[in-house]
Design a protein around this motif. Sequence first.
Motif, PDB file in Angstrom:
ATOM      1  N   ASP A 178      96.230  56.357 -51.885  1.00 15.04           N
ATOM      2  CA  ASP A 178      95.012  56.827 -50.690  1.00 15.04           C
ATOM      3  C   ASP A 178      93.907  55.906 -50.294  1.00 15.04           C
ATOM      4  O   ASP A 178      93.822  54.699 -49.591  1.00 15.04           O
ATOM      5  N   THR A 179      93.767  55.478 -51.855  1.00 17.05           N
ATOM      6  CA  THR A 179      92.821  53.875 -51.563  1.00 17.05           C
ATOM      7  C   THR A 179      92.888  52.263 -51.465  1.00 17.05           C
ATOM      8  O   THR A 179      92.442  52.132 -50.661  1.00 17.05           O
ATOM      9  N   TYR A 180      94.750  52.652 -52.019  1.00 15.16           N
ATOM     10  CA  TYR A 180      95.069  51.350 -51.286  1.00 15.16           C
ATOM     11  C   TYR A 180      95.296  51.568 -50.150  1.00 15.16           C
ATOM     12  O   TYR A 180      95.580  50.189 -49.205  1.00 15.16           O
ATOM     13  N   ALA A 181      95.849  52.581 -49.306  1.00 16.27           N
ATOM     14  CA  ALA A 181      96.179  52.410 -47.526  1.00 16.27           C
ATOM     15  C   ALA A 181      94.866  52.313 -46.996  1.00 16.27           C
ATOM     16  O   ALA A 181      94.919  51.614 -46.129  1.00 16.27           O
ATOM     17  N   ALA A 182      93.414  52.665 -47.861  1.00 15.13           N
ATOM     18  CA  ALA A 182      92.817  52.604 -47.060  1.00 15.13           C
ATOM     19  C   ALA A 182      92.019  50.784 -47.267  1.00 15.13           C
ATOM     20  O   ALA A 182      90.980  49.874 -45.889  1.00 15.13           O
ATOM     21  N   VAL A 183      92.319  50.098 -48.322  1.00 15.52           N
ATOM     22  CA  VAL A 183      92.463  48.986 -48.198  1.00 15.52           C
ATOM     23  C   VAL A 183      92.986  47.867 -47.560  1.00 15.52           C
ATOM     24  O   VAL A 183      92.905  46.651 -47.074  1.00 15.52           O
ATOM     25  N   LEU A 184      93.744  48.348 -47.309  1.00 12.29           N
ATOM     26  CA  LEU A 184      94.958  47.130 -46.363  1.00 12.29           C
ATOM     27  C   LEU A 184      94.341  47.453 -45.028  1.00 12.29           C
ATOM     28  O   LEU A 184      94.098  47.314 -44.436  1.00 12.29           O
ATOM     29  N   GLY A 185      93.085  48.348 -44.094  1.00 12.24           N
ATOM     30  CA  GLY A 185      92.869  48.120 -43.152  1.00 12.24           C
ATOM     31  C   GLY A 185      91.249  47.421 -43.100  1.00 12.24           C
ATOM     32  O   GLY A 185      90.956  47.466 -42.232  1.00 12.24           O
ATOM     33  N   LEU A 186      91.178  47.149 -44.255  1.00  7.31           N
ATOM     34  CA  LEU A 186      89.990  46.060 -44.575  1.00  7.31           C
ATOM     35  C   LEU A 186      90.332  44.962 -43.712  1.00  7.31           C
ATOM     36  O   LEU A 186      91.394  44.404 -44.892  1.00  7.31           O
ATOM     37  N   PRO A 187      88.938  43.576 -43.943  1.00  4.80           N
ATOM     38  CA  PRO A 187      89.764  42.641 -43.959  1.00  4.80           C
ATOM     39  C   PRO A 187      89.663  41.904 -45.058  1.00  4.80           C
ATOM     40  O   PRO A 187      89.554  42.512 -46.246  1.00  4.80           O
ATOM     41  N   GLU A 188      90.544  40.379 -45.180  1.00  3.11           N
ATOM     42  CA  GLU A 188      91.354  40.454 -46.329  1.00  3.11           C
ATOM     43  C   GLU A 188      90.014  39.961 -47.328  1.00  3.11           C
ATOM     44  O   GLU A 188      90.001  40.097 -48.655  1.00  3.11           O
ATOM     45  N   ASP A 189      88.586  39.569 -46.601  1.00  4.72           N
ATOM     46  CA  ASP A 189      87.288  38.969 -48.017  1.00  4.72           C
ATOM     47  C   ASP A 189      86.872  39.775 -48.653  1.00  4.72           C
ATOM     48  O   ASP A 189      86.581  40.112 -49.502  1.00  4.72           O
ATOM     49  N   ARG A 190      87.710  41.515 -48.175  1.00  2.00           N
ATOM     50  CA  ARG A 190      87.087  42.619 -49.015  1.00  2.00           C
ATOM     51  C   ARG A 190      87.807  43.227 -48.976  1.00  2.00           C
ATOM     52  O   ARG A 190      87.770  44.542 -50.223  1.00  2.00           O
TER      53      ARG A 190
END
Length: 228
Positions: A155-167
Amino acid sequence: MSVKARRKPIVSPPTAAGRFTGRVYGVLVASVVVAGLAGGALGYLVGSPSATDTAIADLHKADVVRDTQQVEELTGLAKSTAVELDKVLAELALAVPEAETTAPKPAVPEIVRGWQDAVRKVADKHAESPSGMTATNVARGGFRSAVSALAGALDTYAAVLGLPEDRRASLVGLVARQRSTAVAMWSVAATQLDQLNVDVGKGHQHAYLTSGHSDGAISVDQVPEGTE
């Protein structure tokens, strides 16, 4: 010629001492007989289990049968679901490498949803929690918690994919730690289950994950399966 009459022998009446001795002898004989009967009855009562003892023994036998069956069922479940989780962990390792020196290959959302669905199905299989002995309950709870922890990492990784790459970098590190926690928790449960199988006479049984190992995970022993 006259015939002399024969006199009958005179029998002396029993003396008081004789009568007392006879009574004492009779009492002793009766006491021995009664004691023998009582001793036999007592021996039977002592040697024969009471209804309570029999009921307790029957309950113990039923518990042993139940515990052995639960260990066998949990072992089969853990082994089969470990295979399913290993597939997810192997793919996740490409997106979130175990070694920091390895470049990540981000997964697309569709792939991540597939991982989540697979882990959710495994969680459903581990959701049942029948009552059993404490050691089995602990192992069962450990597997269930490990699957839940891995689901959280995804779930955390799925949320990460929605963030800009620099974050993403710092949060990808969080995913790696969550994955390590899940694998470590599974290894503890697998070790507990391994010992349970030995205890019920099934020998060593290994239901460890082969992917996603971290420093905190317990490694499988080198004892062949089925041996004690």
